[in-house]
Design an enzyme around this catalytic site. Sequence first.
Site, PDB file in Angstrom:
ATOM      1  N   GLU A  77       0.847  -1.207   0.000  1.00  0.00           N
ATOM      2  CA  GLU A  77       0.000   0.000   0.000  1.00  0.00           C
ATOM      3  C   GLU A  77       0.870   1.240   0.000  1.00  0.00           C
ATOM      4  O   GLU A  77       1.925   1.269   0.630  1.00  0.00           O
ATOM      5  CB  GLU A  77      -0.909   0.016   1.228  1.00  0.00           C
ATOM      6  CG  GLU A  77      -2.142  -0.837   1.033  1.00  0.00           C
ATOM      7  CD  GLU A  77      -3.020  -0.888   2.268  1.00  0.00           C
ATOM      8  OE1 GLU A  77      -3.000   0.071   3.051  1.00  0.00           O
ATOM      9  OE2 GLU A  77      -3.712  -1.903   2.438  1.00  0.00           O
ATOM     10  N   ARG A 290      -4.958  -7.907 -17.385  1.00  0.00           N
ATOM     11  CA  ARG A 290      -6.223  -7.311 -16.937  1.00  0.00           C
ATOM     12  C   ARG A 290      -5.918  -6.281 -15.841  1.00  0.00           C
ATOM     13  O   ARG A 290      -5.385  -6.637 -14.785  1.00  0.00           O
ATOM     14  CB  ARG A 290      -7.103  -8.439 -16.395  1.00  0.00           C
ATOM     15  CG  ARG A 290      -8.509  -8.101 -16.070  1.00  0.00           C
ATOM     16  CD  ARG A 290      -9.362  -9.346 -16.062  1.00  0.00           C
ATOM     17  NE  ARG A 290      -9.444  -9.887 -17.413  1.00  0.00           N
ATOM     18  CZ  ARG A 290     -10.234  -9.385 -18.372  1.00  0.00           C
ATOM     19  NH1 ARG A 290     -11.037  -8.396 -18.124  1.00  0.00           N
ATOM     20  NH2 ARG A 290     -10.229  -9.898 -19.581  1.00  0.00           N
TER      21      ARG A 290
END
Length: 487
Positions: A77, A290
């Site tokens: 993160e 993707r």
Amino acid sequence: MTAESTPGLGAAYAATASEAYRAALAVIESVEPRIADATRKELADQRDSLKLIASENYASPAVLLTMGTWFSDKYAEGTVGHRFYAACQNVDTVEALAAEHARELFGAPYAYVQPHSGIDANLVAYWAILATRVEAPGLAELGAKHINDLSEADWEGLRAKLGNQRLMGMSLDAGGHLTHGFRPNISGKMFHQRQYGTNPETGFIDYDAVAAAVREFKPLILVAGYSAYPRRVNFAKMREIADEVGATFMVDMAHFAGLVAGKVFTGDEDPVPHAHITTTTTHKSLRGPRGGLILATEEYAPAVDKGCPMVLGGPLSHVMAAKAVALAEARQPSFREYAQAVADNAQSLADGFVKRDAGLVTGGTDNHLVLLDVTSFGLTGRQAESALLDSGIVTNRNAIPADPNGAWYTSGIRFGSPALTSRGFGADDFDRVAELVVEVLKNTQPAAGPNGPSKAKYTLAEGTAERVHAAAAELLDANPLYPGLTL
Ligand code: DSN
């Protein structure tokens, strides 16, 4: 254009890739054989059908293999050099490289490669615009540096402002995307929304009508871009329209990013120099893994950079690595040939339909997609989609402007050229595809259900599916997917 000259898709690495996949499948087989089996079947199905879904493609073995690594196991993160977790040095390398390739490829000052999808990319972009245009000036007005420093009352006032902004995008039935302000989508709930359509006579964007609607509604954000509009957009003109009312101009180029990367869309048709923020997926005409991607001006970069954990969950580092590989492929000169072939092949498909009297929305195409109005065959989109699938032709039903059959059954079929072009299909092959599609649709009749007329039931004349399957097999055999790759 052949698969051999498509970056990453030729037979050059077939032997090594075959070995890698055989080994990977043996490992999977030892744990859950049904997944190994489904994986093998998926390749066989993709090899054996005419894939014409406009939003799909085939990524190279290099891109696909990059996703199957231990980067999947790492939390990261934050962003490069500024993480909420330790030991992210290799993720930093991956993310920085992917962003560098994206900046260079698209000529953008800033790139953010973390979004997991196009919808995520659009949500990050919307919140970055709100943070830049509403939250930051609101804080300054209140003399505060951070929202945590605000009183309850001031925070509630700022939250109300954030939730009271306006967005305008292209309507779904005109070819826009759900996330461009469609009411049932979160974008239509987050913002006061209005949508612009296309000219009912021609199906083309009417820039004067868009300008009038924007002047009246005065959105904070004007969105351009589409999922089912078969024409190019003048982004310079759209930017002028946005500037007139001080709107932030955002372009969602998910469908045509490959045509921008491959320099088929340049000048006024290249969104990147004109938009404040450009979003895209990476797996459609761009032919990567993707995922999503955002390009932005310096003004919006700091807010976009906070996308995770503000909007997004932990970055998929293995997918960011695959984005870097795909973007490196797209920077090769042969990607420009691929992109031009995508546009030429869509043109050939459209011409093939027109000369066989099949009705097209806008009468043709000048991008990578074609929207066929199947009411000319007396069918709904749902019936046409199913009959084509029975015959080995994979498409998706799609609404057409002012669709009498609504968004579920629809009256259109959307076709795209990116995937078959990656296999090496040329203009003559696409003309043959048009012939096969018309043959199926001419041989399909609507049928009644137990309670009368049905928008889903149909009958296909005997022998049609077999005949079309055999003709499709000839085209597919001549243009193999992943030539030389054996499992
Ligand atoms: N699913 C994409 C498409 O098919 O156009 C958009 O979300």
